[in-house]
Design a protein around this motif. Sequence first.
Motif, PDB file in Angstrom:
ATOM      1  N   ASP A 209      -9.700 -16.810   1.359  1.00 12.65           N
ATOM      2  CA  ASP A 209     -11.182 -16.702   1.915  1.00 12.65           C
ATOM      3  C   ASP A 209     -11.404 -17.012   3.371  1.00 12.65           C
ATOM      4  N   ARG A 210     -10.219 -17.499   4.073  1.00  6.58           N
ATOM      5  CA  ARG A 210     -10.396 -17.908   5.409  1.00  6.58           C
ATOM      6  C   ARG A 210     -10.031 -16.863   6.442  1.00  6.58           C
ATOM      7  N   VAL A 211      -9.627 -15.750   5.698  1.00  3.19           N
ATOM      8  CA  VAL A 211      -9.440 -14.364   6.431  1.00  3.19           C
ATOM      9  C   VAL A 211     -10.799 -13.904   6.885  1.00  3.19           C
ATOM     10  N   LYS A 212     -11.101 -13.974   8.101  1.00  3.95           N
ATOM     11  CA  LYS A 212     -12.383 -13.590   8.551  1.00  3.95           C
ATOM     12  C   LYS A 212     -12.328 -12.241   9.560  1.00  3.95           C
ATOM     13  N   THR A 213     -11.411 -12.112  10.327  1.00  4.45           N
ATOM     14  CA  THR A 213     -11.341 -11.146  11.368  1.00  4.45           C
ATOM     15  C   THR A 213      -9.866 -10.483  11.298  1.00  4.45           C
ATOM     16  N   ILE A 214      -9.938  -9.013  10.901  1.00  8.11           N
ATOM     17  CA  ILE A 214      -8.730  -8.409  10.685  1.00  8.11           C
ATOM     18  C   ILE A 214      -8.506  -7.146  11.676  1.00  8.11           C
ATOM     19  N   TYR A 215      -7.706  -7.183  12.451  1.00 13.69           N
ATOM     20  CA  TYR A 215      -7.157  -5.791  13.338  1.00 13.69           C
ATOM     21  C   TYR A 215      -5.861  -5.441  12.936  1.00 13.69           C
ATOM     22  N   ILE A 216      -5.916  -3.966  12.447  1.00 15.47           N
ATOM     23  CA  ILE A 216      -4.974  -3.317  12.045  1.00 15.47           C
ATOM     24  C   ILE A 216      -4.641  -2.171  12.912  1.00 15.47           C
ATOM     25  N   GLU A 217      -3.372  -2.110  13.454  1.00 20.47           N
ATOM     26  CA  GLU A 217      -3.270  -0.805  14.471  1.00 20.47           C
ATOM     27  C   GLU A 217      -2.243   0.147  13.719  1.00 20.47           C
ATOM     28  N   PRO A 218      -2.867   1.262  13.381  1.00 24.33           N
ATOM     29  CA  PRO A 218      -2.215   2.396  12.699  1.00 24.33           C
ATOM     30  C   PRO A 218      -1.002   3.002  13.470  1.00 24.33           C
TER      31      PRO A 218
ATOM     32  N   GLN B 258       0.816  -1.011  -0.047  1.00 20.97           N
ATOM     33  CA  GLN B 258      -0.117   0.038  -0.165  1.00 20.97           C
ATOM     34  C   GLN B 258       0.893   1.390   0.001  1.00 20.97           C
ATOM     35  N   GLU B 259       0.412   2.256  -0.873  1.00 15.96           N
ATOM     36  CA  GLU B 259       1.464   3.438  -0.794  1.00 15.96           C
ATOM     37  C   GLU B 259       1.504   4.254   0.344  1.00 15.96           C
ATOM     38  N   SER B 260       0.365   4.106   1.100  1.00 15.35           N
ATOM     39  CA  SER B 260       0.504   4.935   2.308  1.00 15.35           C
ATOM     40  C   SER B 260       1.264   4.407   3.566  1.00 15.35           C
ATOM     41  N   VAL B 261       1.778   3.080   3.127  1.00 18.41           N
ATOM     42  CA  VAL B 261       2.386   2.327   4.324  1.00 18.41           C
ATOM     43  C   VAL B 261       3.821   2.565   4.436  1.00 18.41           C
ATOM     44  N   ALA B 262       4.399   3.028   5.459  1.00 21.84           N
ATOM     45  CA  ALA B 262       5.908   3.292   5.434  1.00 21.84           C
ATOM     46  C   ALA B 262       6.670   1.762   5.872  1.00 21.84           C
TER      47      ALA B 262
ATOM     48  N   ASN C 232      -7.899   5.382   7.110  1.00 21.83           N
ATOM     49  CA  ASN C 232      -9.126   4.513   7.145  1.00 21.83           C
ATOM     50  C   ASN C 232      -9.376   3.975   5.869  1.00 21.83           C
ATOM     51  N   THR C 233      -9.101   4.747   4.578  1.00 25.12           N
ATOM     52  CA  THR C 233      -9.352   4.002   3.351  1.00 25.12           C
ATOM     53  C   THR C 233      -8.295   3.132   3.144  1.00 25.12           C
ATOM     54  N   GLY C 234      -7.107   3.464   3.482  1.00 21.33           N
ATOM     55  CA  GLY C 234      -5.774   2.393   3.220  1.00 21.33           C
ATOM     56  C   GLY C 234      -6.202   1.078   3.897  1.00 21.33           C
ATOM     57  N   ILE C 235      -6.561   1.271   5.156  1.00 23.66           N
ATOM     58  CA  ILE C 235      -6.738   0.152   5.970  1.00 23.66           C
ATOM     59  C   ILE C 235      -7.945  -0.783   5.445  1.00 23.66           C
ATOM     60  N   SER C 236      -8.830  -0.093   4.855  1.00 26.41           N
ATOM     61  CA  SER C 236     -10.004  -0.920   4.046  1.00 26.41           C
ATOM     62  C   SER C 236      -9.752  -1.521   2.642  1.00 26.41           C
ATOM     63  N   GLU C 237      -8.861  -0.934   2.183  1.00 24.27           N
ATOM     64  CA  GLU C 237      -8.382  -1.657   0.915  1.00 24.27           C
ATOM     65  C   GLU C 237      -7.501  -2.816   1.112  1.00 24.27           C
TER      66      GLU C 237
ATOM     67  N   GLU D  35      -7.879  -4.807   3.980  1.00 20.17           N
ATOM     68  CA  GLU D  35      -8.727  -5.928   4.346  1.00 20.17           C
ATOM     69  C   GLU D  35      -9.349  -6.430   3.153  1.00 20.17           C
ATOM     70  N   VAL D  36      -9.717  -5.500   2.180  1.00 25.88           N
ATOM     71  CA  VAL D  36     -10.531  -6.275   1.016  1.00 25.88           C
ATOM     72  C   VAL D  36      -9.533  -7.144   0.105  1.00 25.88           C
ATOM     73  N   ALA D  37      -8.177  -6.747   0.041  1.00 25.83           N
ATOM     74  CA  ALA D  37      -7.339  -7.444  -0.540  1.00 25.83           C
ATOM     75  C   ALA D  37      -6.925  -8.772  -0.077  1.00 25.83           C
ATOM     76  N   MET D  38      -6.821  -8.669   1.334  1.00 27.80           N
ATOM     77  CA  MET D  38      -6.292  -9.902   2.140  1.00 27.80           C
ATOM     78  C   MET D  38      -7.565 -11.030   1.975  1.00 27.80           C
ATOM     79  N   ARG D  39      -8.769 -10.516   2.183  1.00 28.50           N
ATOM     80  CA  ARG D  39      -9.934 -11.408   2.116  1.00 28.50           C
ATOM     81  C   ARG D  39      -9.836 -12.122   0.567  1.00 28.50           C
ATOM     82  N   GLU D  40      -9.508 -11.151  -0.482  1.00 29.50           N
ATOM     83  CA  GLU D  40      -9.592 -11.742  -1.697  1.00 29.50           C
ATOM     84  C   GLU D  40      -8.504 -12.808  -2.151  1.00 29.50           C
ATOM     85  N   ARG D  41      -7.364 -12.525  -1.369  1.00 26.87           N
ATOM     86  CA  ARG D  41      -6.168 -13.579  -1.541  1.00 26.87           C
ATOM     87  C   ARG D  41      -6.499 -14.809  -0.541  1.00 26.87           C
TER      88      ARG D  41
END
Length: 320
Positions: free
Chosen positions: A309-318, A257-261, A294-299, A301-307
């Motif tokens: 389908d067992r990924v059900k719960t995601i917690y990202i601490e910014p 993600q471009e927004s991630v350092a 928040n937009t970056g985190i949402s993107e 989550e969507v990408a990980m679930r597409e990769r």
Amino acid sequence: MAGSTGVVIAAMFANGGIAVLKFIGFLLTGSPSMLAETYHSISDTGNQVLLLVGIKYSQQDASRRHPFGYGKAQFFYAFLVSVLLFGIAGWESLKHGISEVRAGGHETEAGPAEFLGYTIDITPPVDPFWIVVAILFGGIAFETYAFVKANAELRRQMETYGWSGYREAFDRTSDLTTLTAFTEDTVALAGLVVALFGIVATRITENPIYDALSAVVIGVLLMGFAVLLAIENKRLILGESLASDVESDLRRIVESQESVAHVDDFRTMFIGPGQVLVTADVSFDSGLTTEEVNTGISEMEVAMRERDDRVKTIYIEPEL
């Protein structure tokens, strides 16, 4: 979940019917391998009931005390199955077989059968050898049906997640309900073939030791596979992560993600069959607004679930 339930129900009905037939064969002949197989099928039937209880229990909604749900209940009940398979079916079969070997075996013929301290003497209208052979072939037919159901579900998972074969599926699957049913069906088929060999060999050679040795082999098979099942259950009860290559792919999704350092920490853990928890501490570029983060985190989550389908719960601490 529906696939696992269907597999277990098929195995339960198959084992229940086979248990009755095997016990009738034992009562008619007193065959030690038939009694060993009766213990085996009774245990398998009870085990399927336990697996169904685990499936039902795991479907409860998350609560305050169990915020990630009850998915791990299936791991616990599958572990109970492995213990019971070892302790009841395996040990009783082995013990009875050893006792018969020491006694010189038991002819597969009409005569009294000893069960739980009682002597039961039933005289069948035909040669009991053929009755037992018919029962074993019927058992093979029932178990083949259950095995095909379990194998189809396991192969579906292998194709979905790109596993190379059964060995990798055993190491990586989180669906221990299907894995347990598949293992039980495999051992059941092997046990039926061993029992058939022992009874036929006893008939041909007129030496009952082959029938008794079959009971010993069946007991060893059951105990050996029970230990393997317990090992597979342990890894998930303790909180196993996704395979390293899958976890690396998920981490790269976040890092790309471009927004991630940079990613400070990334972890995964199975919280139920086909249910993975993902947590990550992520440092975002300074100067980003809260909405952009928040937009970056949402993107992500969507990408990980597409990769996967067992990924059900995601917690990202910014972290900024």
